[in-house]
Scaffold this motif. Structure first.
Motif, PDB file in Angstrom:
ATOM      1  N   SER A 356       0.846  -1.200   0.000  1.00 36.08           N
ATOM      2  CA  SER A 356       0.000   0.000   0.000  1.00 36.08           C
ATOM      3  C   SER A 356       0.877   1.244   0.000  1.00 36.08           C
ATOM      4  N   ILE A 357       0.354   2.314  -0.580  1.00 32.21           N
ATOM      5  CA  ILE A 357       1.072   3.591  -0.663  1.00 32.21           C
ATOM      6  C   ILE A 357       0.241   4.652   0.042  1.00 32.21           C
ATOM      7  N   SER A 358       0.855   5.340   0.969  1.00 31.67           N
ATOM      8  CA  SER A 358       0.171   6.441   1.655  1.00 31.67           C
ATOM      9  C   SER A 358       0.307   7.707   0.820  1.00 31.67           C
ATOM     10  N   THR A 359      -0.795   8.423   0.653  1.00 31.04           N
ATOM     11  CA  THR A 359      -0.802   9.655  -0.135  1.00 31.04           C
ATOM     12  C   THR A 359      -1.387  10.792   0.689  1.00 31.04           C
ATOM     13  N   VAL A 360      -1.252  12.000   0.172  1.00 34.51           N
ATOM     14  CA  VAL A 360      -1.860  13.171   0.788  1.00 34.51           C
ATOM     15  C   VAL A 360      -3.059  13.570  -0.061  1.00 34.51           C
ATOM     16  N   ASP A 361      -3.815  14.543   0.441  1.00 31.84           N
ATOM     17  CA  ASP A 361      -5.066  14.917  -0.221  1.00 31.84           C
ATOM     18  C   ASP A 361      -4.874  15.326  -1.679  1.00 31.84           C
ATOM     19  N   CYS A 362      -3.780  16.029  -1.973  1.00 32.55           N
ATOM     20  CA  CYS A 362      -3.575  16.548  -3.324  1.00 32.55           C
ATOM     21  C   CYS A 362      -3.175  15.449  -4.312  1.00 32.55           C
ATOM     22  N   MET A 363      -2.974  14.214  -3.824  1.00 31.12           N
ATOM     23  CA  MET A 363      -2.536  13.125  -4.699  1.00 31.12           C
ATOM     24  C   MET A 363      -3.594  12.036  -4.847  1.00 31.12           C
ATOM     25  N   ARG A 364      -4.834  12.343  -4.522  1.00 33.68           N
ATOM     26  CA  ARG A 364      -5.891  11.343  -4.626  1.00 33.68           C
ATOM     27  C   ARG A 364      -6.217  10.997  -6.074  1.00 33.68           C
ATOM     28  N   ASP A 365      -5.884  11.879  -6.996  1.00 29.85           N
ATOM     29  CA  ASP A 365      -6.246  11.676  -8.396  1.00 29.85           C
ATOM     30  C   ASP A 365      -5.152  10.976  -9.191  1.00 29.85           C
ATOM     31  N   LEU A 366      -4.141  10.419  -8.538  1.00 27.03           N
ATOM     32  CA  LEU A 366      -3.038   9.782  -9.257  1.00 27.03           C
ATOM     33  C   LEU A 366      -3.523   8.547 -10.006  1.00 27.03           C
ATOM     34  N   VAL A 367      -3.137   8.445 -11.277  1.00 32.01           N
ATOM     35  CA  VAL A 367      -3.504   7.317 -12.137  1.00 32.01           C
ATOM     36  C   VAL A 367      -2.233   6.554 -12.500  1.00 32.01           C
ATOM     37  N   PRO A 368      -2.178   5.235 -12.263  1.00 31.66           N
ATOM     38  CA  PRO A 368      -0.967   4.483 -12.620  1.00 31.66           C
ATOM     39  C   PRO A 368      -0.764   4.430 -14.127  1.00 31.66           C
ATOM     40  N   VAL A 369       0.489   4.575 -14.542  1.00 31.22           N
ATOM     41  CA  VAL A 369       0.831   4.565 -15.971  1.00 31.22           C
ATOM     42  C   VAL A 369       1.586   3.292 -16.333  1.00 31.22           C
ATOM     43  N   TYR A 370       2.633   2.983 -15.586  1.00 28.72           N
ATOM     44  CA  TYR A 370       3.372   1.744 -15.815  1.00 28.72           C
ATOM     45  C   TYR A 370       4.209   1.421 -14.595  1.00 28.72           C
ATOM     46  N   CYS A 371       4.705   0.182 -14.560  1.00 30.96           N
ATOM     47  CA  CYS A 371       5.546  -0.268 -13.456  1.00 30.96           C
ATOM     48  C   CYS A 371       6.782  -0.950 -14.040  1.00 30.96           C
ATOM     49  N   VAL A 372       7.957  -0.621 -13.511  1.00 32.95           N
ATOM     50  CA  VAL A 372       9.204  -1.181 -14.027  1.00 32.95           C
ATOM     51  C   VAL A 372       9.323  -2.661 -13.684  1.00 32.95           C
ATOM     52  N   GLY A 373       8.898  -3.060 -12.496  1.00 35.11           N
ATOM     53  CA  GLY A 373       8.957  -4.453 -12.052  1.00 35.11           C
ATOM     54  C   GLY A 373       8.024  -4.631 -10.874  1.00 35.11           C
ATOM     55  N   ILE A 374       7.992  -5.845 -10.330  1.00 33.74           N
ATOM     56  CA  ILE A 374       7.055  -6.125  -9.234  1.00 33.74           C
ATOM     57  C   ILE A 374       7.327  -5.219  -8.033  1.00 33.74           C
ATOM     58  N   TYR A 375       8.600  -5.068  -7.666  1.00 36.28           N
ATOM     59  CA  TYR A 375       8.944  -4.225  -6.516  1.00 36.28           C
ATOM     60  C   TYR A 375       9.819  -3.038  -6.933  1.00 36.28           C
ATOM     61  N   ALA A 376       9.706  -2.629  -8.193  1.00 35.15           N
ATOM     62  CA  ALA A 376      10.483  -1.481  -8.672  1.00 35.15           C
ATOM     63  C   ALA A 376       9.574  -0.255  -8.746  1.00 35.15           C
ATOM     64  N   GLU A 377      10.035   0.754  -9.467  1.00 37.40           N
ATOM     65  CA  GLU A 377       9.299   2.021  -9.503  1.00 37.40           C
ATOM     66  C   GLU A 377       7.941   1.879 -10.185  1.00 37.40           C
ATOM     67  N   LEU A 378       6.922   2.454  -9.560  1.00 38.95           N
ATOM     68  CA  LEU A 378       5.582   2.532 -10.117  1.00 38.95           C
ATOM     69  C   LEU A 378       5.312   3.989 -10.446  1.00 38.95           C
ATOM     70  N   VAL A 379       5.014   4.273 -11.716  1.00 39.45           N
ATOM     71  CA  VAL A 379       4.877   5.649 -12.190  1.00 39.45           C
ATOM     72  C   VAL A 379       3.400   6.013 -12.309  1.00 39.45           C
ATOM     73  N   PHE A 380       3.040   7.184 -11.787  1.00 38.65           N
ATOM     74  CA  PHE A 380       1.681   7.714 -11.837  1.00 38.65           C
ATOM     75  C   PHE A 380       1.674   9.039 -12.598  1.00 38.65           C
ATOM     76  N   ARG A 381       0.478   9.431 -13.047  1.00 40.20           N
ATOM     77  CA  ARG A 381       0.280  10.786 -13.552  1.00 40.20           C
ATOM     78  C   ARG A 381      -0.863  11.434 -12.772  1.00 40.20           C
ATOM     79  N   SER A 382      -0.805  12.749 -12.667  1.00 37.95           N
ATOM     80  CA  SER A 382      -1.854  13.505 -11.968  1.00 37.95           C
ATOM     81  C   SER A 382      -2.750  14.190 -12.992  1.00 37.95           C
ATOM     82  N   LYS A 383      -3.831  14.792 -12.523  1.00 37.45           N
ATOM     83  CA  LYS A 383      -4.769  15.442 -13.433  1.00 37.45           C
ATOM     84  C   LYS A 383      -4.184  16.686 -14.080  1.00 37.45           C
ATOM     85  N   VAL A 384      -3.123  17.236 -13.505  1.00 37.47           N
ATOM     86  CA  VAL A 384      -2.454  18.391 -14.116  1.00 37.47           C
ATOM     87  C   VAL A 384      -1.250  17.936 -14.943  1.00 37.47           C
ATOM     88  N   ASN A 385      -1.178  16.623 -15.226  1.00 40.81           N
ATOM     89  CA  ASN A 385      -0.170  16.051 -16.113  1.00 40.81           C
ATOM     90  C   ASN A 385       1.225  15.977 -15.511  1.00 40.81           C
TER      91      ASN A 385
END
Length: 423
Positions: A356-385
């Motif tokens: 699980s990932i803890s976020t703050v209020d301004c990051m509730r709109d994060l959408v996952p884009v891709y993941c490098v590996g199972i336990y590697a970096e997970l990349v998100f985008r926000s509504k402001v790109n």
């Protein structure tokens, strides 16, 4: 009996043998001296030849830019780099990033027709449309010179340790990206004959393919996958007719011919707006804009649609993605927490919660884009790109540092790996 001449002959022969032996020893000593007095570069020539396995392990670790030139060092290296074993070994080592289209200029510059540079500021040495015209022996009047589509430059964004690095392919195209997989991308063919184009931007190999059933871009979806049984790449096209029925047709890229198969059961899809994901030998679609209780999957070997329940109801910001060869899913059960799930096979025990990932209020709109590996970096985008990368080992979510001038727009980038794959 007189033995004197016989003794004399024997003595002469012995002396001759001794002189030959002495001369041979002198020659051997001289050869040894010459060997030790050789220049360093002469000594290097006598180093034993490296086995192909060693050369393979060295070359496969080279950066892509060096790899492209290393194949022309010698015939042996060329054979290694172009072998299927090497190509797939390189693919397994390649990092995932984002491929996207960046606008170049409006209209069609006359320089593109000649396949030269677009401008003095940006050297473009490969035009997709010029190459298609060459392959199809298409005259210039077949180019869409009246109200031509915009021209784009194909770029790649690599994200590591929270920093984005932009890389250029020096390739232009007019068509939008429809699908990506294993280093291959499917583009619209904007020539007068229309159709699609399969392209590997790294090795600059492309193949025009015919268009299937015509449909509005808002009511169709393309997905690219690999069938392990036939060892062929398949392009799957879903399209919606006026009665809201979802049809399906499939093309083996090598054959260039479409064939109709049974589409998904009625009522499974609400829309076709989300890009499908290929993982665990199947293509997967999120079937509705919001409130998704399941996903729709199609194993590319059996070509049958199945419904896969999700572990939690997916909201408008929740998505599926490829995760180290498996299928990943992001959901939100709590306001400031993102849950990451994984599905390892279609007929297995179901979804497993990874972390699980803890976020703050301004990051509730994060959408996952891709993941490098199972336990590697997970990349998100926000509504402001903006792009964010989560490092599981550091348990750190940070904003990706990207040059705003080269930043891709929200709807134009796709997960991509740079590879040497051909269809």
């Amino acid at each position: 009996m007189n033995t004197k001449p016989l003794v004399s002959k024997t003595t002469s022969l012995l002396r001759l043998v001794e002189e030959r032996i002495k001369l041979k020893r002198e020659l051997e000593e001289n050869q040894k001296k010459q060997h030790w007095n050789k220049e360093p570069q002469d000594i290097l020539v006598s180093v034993p030849y490296l086995p192909k396995d060693c050369i393979f392990d060295i070359i496969v670790r080279l950066p892509l830019e060096s790899l492209q030139t290393s194949r022309f060092v010698c015939k042996s290296w060329y054979e290694i780099v172009n072998s299927p074993t090497f190509i797939h070994a390189h693919l397994r080592r390649s990092d995932i990033g984002l491929i996207f289209l960046s606008p170049v200029t409006k209209g069609l510059p006359s320089s593109i027709v000649g396949n030269t540079s677009v401008s003095s500021a940006m050297k473009i040495n490969f035009s997709v449309e010029a190459k298609v015209s060459e392959l199809q022996s298409m005259p210039v009047h077949h180019w869409p010179l009246i109200d031509p589509p915009p021209l784009f430059c194909i770029k790649f964004l690599e994200i590591k340790d929270g920093k984005g690095t932009m890389k250029e392919y020096n390739i232009t195209c007019m068509g939008q990206i429809r699908a990506t997989f294993n280093g291959l991308i499917v583009l619209d063919n904007c020539m007068r004959r229309r159709g699609l184009i399969v392209l590997n931007p790294v090795i600059r190999e492309l193949k025009p393919i015919p268009l299937g059933t015509r449909s509005s871009p808002d009511h169709e979806s393309y997905g690219l996958g690999f069938c392990h049984e036939s060892k062929r790449y398949k392009l799957v096209h879903l399209f919606q007719d006026d009665l809201r029925y979802i049809g399906c047709e499939i093309m083996n890229i090598e054959s260039r011919s479409w064939r109709v198969v049974d589409g998904p059961p009625s009522g499974l899809f609400g829309w076709l707006g989300y890009q499908p994901i290929f993982a665990i030998a199947a293509l997967h679609w999120v079937p509705n804009v919001d409130h998704n209780e399941y996903i729709v999957s199609m194993p590319v070997d059996i070509e049958k649609f199945v419904k896969i329940p999700l572990p939690n109801t997916g909201g408008i910001h929740d998505r599926i993605f490829e995760m180290g060869g498996f299928l990943g899913f992001v959901s939100r059960q709590h306001m400031n927490q993102i849950d990451v799930w994984i599905l390892r096979c279609l007929g297995g025990e179901g979804w497993e919660k990874q972390y699980s990932i803890s976020t703050v209020d301004c990051m509730r709109d994060l959408v996952p884009v891709y993941c490098v590996g199972i336990y590697a970096e997970l990349v998100f985008r926000s509504k402001v790109n903006d792009l964010y990368a989560y490092d599981h080992h550091l348990q750190l979510l940070r904003k990706v540092d990207v040059n705003k001038e080269n930043h891709p727009s929200v709807y134009s980038y796709f997960p991509h790996v740079n590879s040497l794959i051909l269809w």
